[in-house]
Every structure is written in structure tokens, then in C-alpha cells.
Motif scaffolding. Structure first.
Motif, PDB file in Angstrom:
ATOM      1  N   ALA A 268     -80.288  61.502 -27.800  1.00 33.59           N
ATOM      2  CA  ALA A 268     -81.008  62.295 -26.806  1.00 33.59           C
ATOM      3  C   ALA A 268     -80.044  63.067 -25.915  1.00 33.59           C
ATOM      4  O   ALA A 268     -80.270  64.235 -25.590  1.00 33.59           O
ATOM      5  CB  ALA A 268     -81.894  61.382 -25.958  1.00 33.59           C
ATOM      6  N   VAL A 269     -78.957  62.422 -25.517  1.00 35.27           N
ATOM      7  CA  VAL A 269     -77.968  63.097 -24.673  1.00 35.27           C
ATOM      8  C   VAL A 269     -77.303  64.243 -25.427  1.00 35.27           C
ATOM      9  O   VAL A 269     -77.100  65.334 -24.888  1.00 35.27           O
ATOM     10  CB  VAL A 269     -76.921  62.084 -24.171  1.00 35.27           C
ATOM     11  N   GLY A 270     -76.980  64.002 -26.699  1.00 33.97           N
ATOM     12  CA  GLY A 270     -76.375  65.050 -27.505  1.00 33.97           C
ATOM     13  C   GLY A 270     -77.302  66.244 -27.669  1.00 33.97           C
ATOM     14  O   GLY A 270     -76.886  67.406 -27.525  1.00 33.97           O
ATOM     15  N   ALA A 271     -78.569  65.979 -27.962  1.00 34.51           N
ATOM     16  CA  ALA A 271     -79.533  67.071 -28.136  1.00 34.51           C
ATOM     17  C   ALA A 271     -79.687  67.866 -26.849  1.00 34.51           C
ATOM     18  O   ALA A 271     -79.738  69.106 -26.870  1.00 34.51           O
ATOM     19  CB  ALA A 271     -80.879  66.513 -28.584  1.00 34.51           C
ATOM     20  N   ALA A 272     -79.760  67.166 -25.704  1.00 39.49           N
ATOM     21  CA  ALA A 272     -79.923  67.865 -24.426  1.00 39.49           C
ATOM     22  C   ALA A 272     -78.689  68.697 -24.092  1.00 39.49           C
ATOM     23  O   ALA A 272     -78.798  69.815 -23.572  1.00 39.49           O
ATOM     24  CB  ALA A 272     -80.193  66.855 -23.314  1.00 39.49           C
ATOM     25  N   THR A 273     -77.509  68.173 -24.392  1.00 41.54           N
ATOM     26  CA  THR A 273     -76.271  68.908 -24.124  1.00 41.54           C
ATOM     27  C   THR A 273     -76.196  70.170 -24.970  1.00 41.54           C
ATOM     28  O   THR A 273     -75.906  71.268 -24.472  1.00 41.54           O
ATOM     29  CB  THR A 273     -75.058  68.011 -24.414  1.00 41.54           C
ATOM     30  N   LEU A 274     -76.466  70.025 -26.253  1.00 44.78           N
ATOM     31  CA  LEU A 274     -76.373  71.168 -27.163  1.00 44.78           C
ATOM     32  C   LEU A 274     -77.464  72.196 -26.865  1.00 44.78           C
ATOM     33  O   LEU A 274     -77.230  73.407 -26.974  1.00 44.78           O
ATOM     34  CB  LEU A 274     -76.441  70.678 -28.607  1.00 44.78           C
ATOM     35  N   ARG A 275     -78.636  71.736 -26.466  1.00 41.39           N
ATOM     36  CA  ARG A 275     -79.695  72.685 -26.089  1.00 41.39           C
ATOM     37  C   ARG A 275     -79.287  73.467 -24.840  1.00 41.39           C
ATOM     38  O   ARG A 275     -79.534  74.673 -24.731  1.00 41.39           O
ATOM     39  CB  ARG A 275     -81.007  71.957 -25.844  1.00 41.39           C
ATOM     40  N   ALA A 276     -78.678  72.787 -23.882  1.00 40.23           N
ATOM     41  CA  ALA A 276     -78.279  73.453 -22.640  1.00 40.23           C
ATOM     42  C   ALA A 276     -77.274  74.567 -22.913  1.00 40.23           C
ATOM     43  O   ALA A 276     -77.392  75.666 -22.362  1.00 40.23           O
ATOM     44  CB  ALA A 276     -77.685  72.432 -21.665  1.00 40.23           C
TER      45      ALA A 276
END
Length: 405
Positions: A268-276
């Protein structure tokens, strides 16, 4: 002790000074789950908030129906204006579903509901309830830069507990991931520099003006913290952001594996970082991202090991390397965007949420005609502890699992 400034304004706890801050114009959002019921950590937080005297305290609660009534009674035992917002009641669930806002439930969704209710105050503070070292000064410190013209502030602290370095998901996943992205990014890289400027990007403690809060699109689950940073970059940027030293900070830890472990959180953290970063116009080279992440993590592990030895702390190099390999599996394009809308664009109002949640709570409270003896004892324990008496729970270990980011 140091006083180096980052690109975001960085406020250091160089003394024990508690700065003046507009606590009376702020709402404090404290998400809780049933595991916080009656715990010493949550009690410490609520008792401290009595001395802070914010305008309101909003508790988004995730708990089964049978636990809601005793939880509300327990919260009512504190001398602070608490609005309990049951996030799982049938009317609230129907309201969200009818407006296309249903979907996965998690901490982010709970906080989003609480933020909507907090918009009536000038400032909003968000923090967790599992902090064993909570101080009322945390609220003042988070609010202080807002009173000086900033729109967003975030807490930071060193996770050193039990003679070891913690903060593993931040140290071993987020920080090297951001560096790996920066090594081969194309486009406007300011967002990457912004994420890298925060000393503890995965801290759950932040404050913002209500205007900024109304603009935030929130992740539904564990990507909440870094997703919020991505939104803060868009709406506040370097000039209007700050980070503040919260000093000593301890809370419970998660295991790496398991259904709610750090490995799951890393996705979840990886997805949120890459989306940002993608939303800010950065093109990520996914074909080499995992190898660049491993290289950045290896460099950081060498630094962590030296720092631990310098301070006489335990350090397990092989365990840290094994965690890096586990987290590397989380590196993939972020997938569909399931964030919740900004409140200023939402198809429902905070008043709609309050009406549905209060009716849900009234239903389950009315059905519980009398509190069981154990629940009444818990409420009495709150009053007894406040008067300096010890109870059996004072000597019992706090075994509730907590976030470890």
C-alpha cells in the motif's frame, strides 16, 4: 542535537519549550479500533487532551456493533468534548454506498470521515491513539507552524526502542524507494525532493488548515500517510509545509509477515508513493526500479549499521537485508486509483455523515440497556487512575498490536 533546515521548514525540539499554539481553534482527530478500548496508551492520549482543551476531539471508530456502546461510554468518561463517529454502522454504510463511496475499509477511510467532521474548526490535527509516550505538547508543536502561516505540518521522531532501531518500513522501504525513483526519474522531480525532505514521511501525526484538509484526496488504507504527503505537495508545496520534532515516541510494532504485517503494508505504501510521483508528472522506470531500490537500501543499511554501533544499539544486518528482499516484491505500478474524494468535491456532506453515524450509535446504545459490570469497572478505572489510584490493568502488559512504520 542539530538545527539543520530542510527544504520544508524544520522545527527542532532544542529545548523542552511548549510553544503557544491555537489549540482552542483546532479539532483533533484520533482514529481508533476496538483494540484501543480501555488501553493505557489510549487513556494516556485522552487524558492529555483534557489539558490541551481543543475545540473538539473526533474519534472515528472501527468496531463491531456489540463493542460500540461500551466504547462510547468509556470515551464519555474523559473531560473533553468527544464526538464518536462509528465508521461501520448500517446507515453510514448505506449512505456511502448510495453515493459510490463504498469499497475497501481501512484507517484512511476512517480518517477521511473524521476529517469531514473536523472542517468546522480552523485547524485540524491527526494522530494515533497507541502512543506510549504521548505528550500534550505534540498538539501544540504540530499547530505552531500553522499559526505562523504554513498550511501543513508533519511530525517526525526517531524510532529507537528496546536498544534497537525501529521505523523499519520507513528506513528500509520508503527512503530507499524515493532515492531509487530519483536516480532515474523523468519529468518534474520536485515531488520526489519533497517526499525526501521529510524525516519521517510515514509518521501518522500531522496538522493542516481546514482549507487544505478540504482539498485532500485520501488513500483508504495503509498508504494514508504518504498519500497525504503527495496531496500536501500539490496544495501546499515546499513554501507552506513544515515538519516538527515530537521528541521521544514509542508505540507497538508489527511483524514483517502475516496478513497485517509490514510486507502487506509495503504494498500500500509503495502504491501510494508511486501514484504521488506519477500524478505530479514523473515517469518511473519500472523495469529497473527493483534493482535500483536494492542498491539504495544496501547503501542505507551500511549507514544504519554504523549509526547503531556508534550508539551502542543492536543491529541485525542479515535481517535488514531479508526485509529489503521482502519489500522489493511490493514494487509495481500503483494500479487503479481508489482514493476518496476531497471533501469540497464529495457527493455527501459532513452533516450527512454525522446524522447517519449518530443514529447508528443511538440504535446500538439503546439496545444495550445496561452496561455490564466489567464495562462499568473500566469507566471507574478511568476516574480512579486520574485520582492517582492504581488498577490491575496498570501492571498488565499492553499486548494490542500496533502500527510499526
Amino acid at each position: 542535537m542539530e538545527y539543520v533546515q530542510e527544504r520544508v521548514t524544520t522545527l527542532h525540539a532544542l529545548t523542552d519549550h511548549r510553544p503557544d499554539a491555537p489549540t482552542g481553534r483546532a479539532a483533533v482527530v484520533v482514529p481508533m479500533t476496538e483494540r484501543e478500548y480501555g488501553t493505557l496508551a489510549a487513556e494516556r492520549v485522552l487524558t492529555a487532551l483534557e489539558t490541551v482543551a481543543p475545540a473538539r476531539v473526533i474519534v472515528p471508530l472501527r468496531a463491531p456493533a456489540e463493542r460500540v456502546a461500551p466504547f462510547v461510554r468509556w470515551l464519555d468518561g474523559f473531560d473533553v468534548d468527544v464526538e464518536t463517529l462509528w465508521c461501520g454502522g448500517p446507515r453510514l454504510s448505506d449512505l456511502l454506498r448510495d453515493h459510490g463511496l463504498d469499497g475497501s475499509r481501512g484507517k484512511g477511510r476512517d480518517v477521511w470521515l473524521g476529517l469531514g467532521r473536523a472542517l468546522g474548526s480552523e485547524y485540524v490535527v491527526v494522530h494515533d491513539a497507541d502512543t506510549k509516550t504521548y505528550s500534550p505538547a505534540f498538539v501544540d508543536r504540530l499547530l505552531f507552524p500553522l499559526a505562523r502561516g504554513h498550511e501543513f505540518s508533519k511530525g517526525y521522531y526517531a524510532r529507537v526502542e528496546d536498544g534497537s532501531l525501529y521505523g523499519r518500513l520507513f528506513r528500509l522501504f520508503f527512503r530507499p524507494l524515493v532515492r531509487a525513483i530519483a536516480d532515474d526519474a523523468e519529468g518534474d522531480e520536485e515531488v520526489v525532493a519533497y517526499l525526501d525532505a521529510f524525516r519521517y514521511a510515514l509518521a501518522g501525526e500531522f496538522a493542516a488548515t481546514s482549507d487544505l484538509v478540504s482539498r485532500l484526496r485520501l488513500q483508504r488504507g495503509w498508504g494514508l500517510e504518504v498519500g497525504t504527503l503527495g496531496e500536501a505537495f500539490e496544495h501546499a508545496g515546499f513554501a507552506d509545509s513544515a515538519q516538527v520534532d515530537l521528541g521521544r515516541y514509542e508505540h507497538d510494532h508489527r511483524s514483517v509477515d502475516g496478513p497485517t504485517g509490514l510486507a502487506d503494508m509495503s504494498r500500500a505504501v509503495g502504491a501510494a508513493t508511486l501514484r504521488a510521483v506519477e500524478n505530479a508528472g514523473v515517469s518511473v522506470a519500472y523495469d529497473t526500479l527493483a534493482s535500483r531500490y536494492r542498491e539504495a537500501a544496501a547503501d542505507l543499511i551500511r549507514g544504519y549499521e554504523t549509526d547503531a554501533a556508534f550508539n551502542g544499539l543492536a543491529f541485525d544486518r542479515e535481517d535488514e537485508r531479508a526485509q529489503v528482499e521482502t519489500y522489493a516484491d511490493a514494487l509495481a505500478p500503483p494500479g487503479p486509483d481508489t482514493r476518496l474524494p476531497a471533501w469540497r468535491d464529495a457527493p455527501i456532506s459532513p452533516a450527512d455523515v454525522a446524522e447517519a453515524a449518530s443514529t447508528d450509535i443511538a440504535d446500538v446504545t439503546d439496545s444495550a440497556t445496561a452496561a455490564p459490570a466489567a464495562e462499568r469497572a473500566t469507566a471507574e478505572d478511568v476516574r480512579r487512575r486520574r485520582n492517582g489510584h492504581r488498577t490491575p490493568e496498570d501492571t498488565a502488559p499492553d499486548t494490542a498490536p500496533g502500527d510499526e512504520t
